[in-house]
Scaffold this motif. Structure first.
Motif, short mmCIF file in Angstrom:
data_model
loop_
_atom_site.label_atom_id
_atom_site.label_comp_id
_atom_site.label_asym_id
_atom_site.label_seq_id
_atom_site.Cartn_x
_atom_site.Cartn_y
_atom_site.Cartn_z
N VAL A 178 5.63 -15.82 1.75
CA VAL A 178 4.35 -16.49 1.45
C VAL A 178 3.33 -15.45 1.01
CG1 VAL A 178 2.38 -17.71 2.49
CG2 VAL A 178 4.73 -18.49 2.94
N LEU A 179 3.30 -14.33 1.70
CA LEU A 179 2.34 -13.27 1.35
C LEU A 179 2.60 -12.76 -0.08
CD1 LEU A 179 0.29 -12.64 3.46
CD2 LEU A 179 1.41 -10.47 3.89
N ARG A 180 3.89 -12.61 -0.39
CA ARG A 180 4.22 -12.13 -1.75
C ARG A 180 3.85 -13.19 -2.78
NH1 ARG A 180 9.07 -10.26 1.08
NH2 ARG A 180 8.53 -8.16 1.78
N LYS A 181 4.03 -14.46 -2.43
CA LYS A 181 3.67 -15.54 -3.36
C LYS A 181 2.16 -15.57 -3.60
CE LYS A 181 4.73 -20.37 -4.03
NZ LYS A 181 4.99 -21.60 -3.32
N ILE A 182 1.42 -15.29 -2.54
CA ILE A 182 -0.05 -15.26 -2.67
C ILE A 182 -0.47 -14.11 -3.60
CG2 ILE A 182 -2.20 -14.80 -1.40
CD1 ILE A 182 -0.92 -16.38 0.95
N ILE A 183 0.15 -12.95 -3.39
CA ILE A 183 -0.19 -11.81 -4.24
C ILE A 183 0.07 -12.18 -5.70
CG2 ILE A 183 0.33 -9.38 -4.80
CD1 ILE A 183 1.29 -9.07 -1.84
N GLN A 184 1.21 -12.82 -5.93
CA GLN A 184 1.58 -13.22 -7.29
C GLN A 184 0.59 -14.23 -7.86
OE1 GLN A 184 5.35 -15.13 -7.37
NE2 GLN A 184 6.24 -13.55 -8.68
N ALA A 185 0.26 -15.22 -7.04
CA ALA A 185 -0.62 -16.30 -7.52
C ALA A 185 -2.02 -15.78 -7.86
CB ALA A 185 -0.70 -17.40 -6.46
N TYR A 186 -2.45 -14.74 -7.15
CA TYR A 186 -3.82 -14.24 -7.39
C TYR A 186 -3.84 -12.92 -8.14
CZ TYR A 186 -5.36 -18.14 -4.67
OH TYR A 186 -5.59 -19.43 -4.26
N GLN A 187 -2.78 -12.67 -8.94
CA GLN A 187 -2.71 -11.46 -9.73
C GLN A 187 -2.54 -11.86 -11.19
OE1 GLN A 187 0.70 -9.13 -8.68
NE2 GLN A 187 -0.54 -7.36 -8.18
N ASP A 188 -3.25 -11.21 -12.11
CA ASP A 188 -3.01 -11.51 -13.52
C ASP A 188 -1.89 -10.61 -14.05
OD1 ASP A 188 -4.10 -9.05 -14.04
OD2 ASP A 188 -6.05 -9.82 -14.69
N GLU A 189 -1.61 -10.73 -15.37
CA GLU A 189 -0.46 -9.97 -15.92
C GLU A 189 -0.62 -8.46 -15.73
OE1 GLU A 189 -2.07 -12.03 -18.54
OE2 GLU A 189 -0.99 -13.73 -17.69
N SER A 190 -1.87 -8.02 -15.72
CA SER A 190 -2.07 -6.56 -15.60
C SER A 190 -2.05 -6.11 -14.13
CB SER A 190 -3.40 -6.17 -16.23
OG SER A 190 -4.45 -6.71 -15.44
N GLY A 191 -1.81 -7.07 -13.22
CA GLY A 191 -1.72 -6.70 -11.80
C GLY A 191 -3.06 -6.73 -11.09
N LYS A 192 -4.11 -7.15 -11.83
CA LYS A 192 -5.46 -7.20 -11.22
C LYS A 192 -5.63 -8.51 -10.46
CE LYS A 192 -9.81 -6.67 -13.25
NZ LYS A 192 -10.45 -7.00 -12.11
#
Ligand code: F6R
Length: 600
Positions: free
Chosen positions: A262-276
């Motif tokens: 879930v934590l990794r999914k959250i990071i993914q969901a709130y990250q743009d293509e550049s990782g910001k």
């Protein structure tokens, strides 16, 4: 809290209703019932207990193409067959299920139903008796239904069958959740999309004060005043596997295990293509315009809010207050000039929080809901929504929603700080990744935690959880988890506060779980541990790499000091799980509770 299903189509209604109720059982499980229209009659089956108990008494021969069902969490009247839904009017023509609370039921009874002998102690029966009475006076069913709804004060989601019109389900909603599911040659009614994923993934949302006439070929929505309503369906973004237990013995264990993902999914969901990191611009603007944040929540979500306050104040320099929703609405403090209200709610349906939202909206204040359920009431009614992306949480005891709430609040606070041009305190994306790994390594130590649970909790009647700073907030959550599923009386305390009274309860062998992950107060909490052990307590110290000492019962991997709650809560969740398991408790559906608390 209480679950409703309905089906109208060509298939055997009872099986679809029972399977739907099984999926809704987490909403309430003290009794259940279904009504099936079989030709010219509506057959009723009700039973105390779980859906399995209901299934056992349903006549396999009761074949019908339409029906309604209900799983109950008692508000009016004890949990028994008499008070189980569906309820019927005096004539036996109308059969109805209801979720919610009718506040003026006593008055309605006195004014309109003098002489009617009630068969239950529920507020629900008043609704169906009123419909029966108005129909008896000459109104058609839709008119009688609408007239009755116009008299009700309170919350309701309702589905009703009329024996004389078995090809229709009459549906209405006010403040309690209800959806219509659309199918090919059939339609369904459900408190929650999950319950009907077995037959459809297309749903239509209902607004408060709307009535729906559901037939197998289509639906018609209208307002209470009779205005027609057009609304496009939406596709439920749920995977049927999300709501299955798989090989797990309990949803709670599955959901605990899901936390790193879930934590990794959250990071993914709130990250743009550049990782910001990024999030809803409107929500961030609302945070940055506020001179003070008021976090409103209940239970575990309130505990996550306490951690969120630290983020907003320490990362983004926004003064933040955290309030219990059931208190705030009726005892509002002096508000700042530009407040922002943040509602934290896994379900997005909690009535205590919703009553606050209604009040602050009326005062013209902006609002943001942080929830796991897109399209939930709190999400629809707030100005902005930020999602948790935790996937459905089905066990009544909240676990992955808590860690998801903390992670999402950290992201919001970090982005708010960035919006104000403040230097980031640390690389949050990286540190959330570190926390995900740390959670996994604690989860991998289940055997150790099972042994600790046995050692510390097997014989105990009560337990204490202590901590300082962030550890204090987590100790509140640890105590809530333990009491709700194992029924061991448990309290969370600020380590320094115990000696101001509660230490009187410490006896020989009383278990005290002490969190010691905060370097700045490590010596202090260890001092508090010595105070209780000197009085006979059996202390279990959970420390973190860097704050650990010889003899600590568990040392968890180091994470950023502001993110420790994400990891330190995991042993407490697992200790509670194993304590409940050893005591033979129903882990996923503890007594007296329900998942989505839609009554105040
Ligand atoms: C405890 C628990 C409850 C909920 C509370 C709020 O494990 O699940 O305390 O946290 O009822 O519910 P939501 O978050 O749906 O508003």
């Amino acid at each position: 809290m209480c679950g409703i299903v309905g089906y109208i189509g060509e298939r055997d209604a009872k099986e679809i209703l029972l399977r739907g109720l099984e999926k809704l059982e987490y909403r309430g499980y003290d009794s259940a019932g279904i009504a099936v229209a079989t030709g010219d009659r509506v057959e009723l089956f009700k039973e105390k207990g779980r859906i399995a108990d209901l299934r056992a008494i349903v006549d396999p021969g009761a074949e019908g193409k339409s029906g309604i069902g209900h799983t109950r969490w008692a508000t009016h009247g004890v949990p028994d067959v008499r008070n189980a839904h569906p309820h019927r009017d005096e004539s036996g023509r109308f059969t109805l299920v209801h979720n919610g609370v009718i506040e003026n039921y006593g008055k309605l009874m006195n004014v309109h139903l003098a002489g009617v002998e009630l068969k239950s102690d529920t507020d629900t029966e008043i609704i169906v008796q009123l419909i029966g009475k108005f129909a008896g006076e000459g109104l058609n069913t839709e008119e009688a239904f609408a007239k009755t709804l116009g008299l009700l004060h309170g919350s309701y989601a309702i589905a009703m069958l009329d024996e004389q019109e078995p090809e229709t389900i009459f549906v209405a909603k006010n403040k309690s959740p209800l959806l219509i599911g659309l199918g090919d040659g059939f339609n369904v009614v459900s408190s929650d999309a999950m319950a009907m994923l077995q037959v459809t993934d297309r749903f239509v949302e209902l607004n408060d004060g709307e009535i729906v006439i559901v037939k197998k070929e289509g639906i018609r929505i209208r307002t209470l005043a009779g205005e027609p309503v057009e609304r496009a369906p939406f596709k439920a973004e749920l995977d049927a596997s999300d709501i299955e237990k798989g090989t797990y013995p309990h949803y709670m264990l599955k959901e605990i295990d899901e936390q790193p993902a879930v934590l990794r999914k959250i990071i993914q969901a709130y990250q743009d293509e550049s990782g910001k990191l990024h999030a809803d611009a409107g929500a961030l603007e609302a945070i940055n315009e506020a001179d003070r944040i008021y976090i409103i929540a209940a239970g575990t979500s309130y505990h996550a809010g306490l951690v969120g306050k630290e983020f907003f104040e320490k990362l983004a320099a926004v003064p933040t207050e955290v309030h219990i929703s059931s208190e705030f609405g009726y005892n509002m403090p002096l508000l700042s000039k530009k407040p922002l209200f943040i509602f934290i709610s896994q379900s997005g349906e909690t009535a205590d929080s919703r009553q606050v939202l209604v009040k602050v909206k009326a005062l013209g204040h902006p609002s943001l809901t942080v929830t796991n359920v897109a399209g939930s009431t709190l999400s629809r009614e707030a100005d902005h929504t930020v999602l948790l992306h935790a996937g459905p949480e089905i066990a009544v005891a909240s676990t992955k929603a808590y860690t998801a709430q903390i992670a999402v609040l950290a992201i919001l606070a970090a982005l708010a700080a960035e919006g104000k041009g403040m230097e980031p305190r640390f690389d949050l994306t990286r540190e959330l990744g570190v926390a995900a790994n740390a959670i996994q390594s604690v989860i991998d130590r289940k055997d150790e935690l099972e042994t600790l649970s046995f050692e510390f909790l097997e014989m105990s009647r009560n337990a204490f959880f202590i901590g300082r700073g962030l550890d204090y907030h987590v100790s509140l959550e640890g105590a809530l988890k333990l009491k709700e599923i194992s029924y061991i009386q448990a309290e969370g305390f600020a380590g320094g506060e115990l000696k101001h009274g509660t230490i009187a309860l410490i006896e020989e062998g009383t278990p005290v779980f002490a969190l010691a992950t905060q370097a700045a107060v490590s010596a202090n909490i260890r001092g508090n541990v010595r105070e209780v052990t000197a009085r006979g307590a059996k202390a279990c110290i959970i420390s973190m790499e860097g704050t650990g000492e010889e003899g600590d019962q568990m040392n968890i991997p180091a994470v950023h000091p502001m993110l420790t709650p994400l990891v330190s809560v995991i042993p407490l969740q697992l200790l509670s799980y194993f304590a409940a398991l050893h005591r033979g408790c129903d882990v996923d559906q503890p007594r007296n509770l329900a998942k989505s608390v839609t009554v105040e």
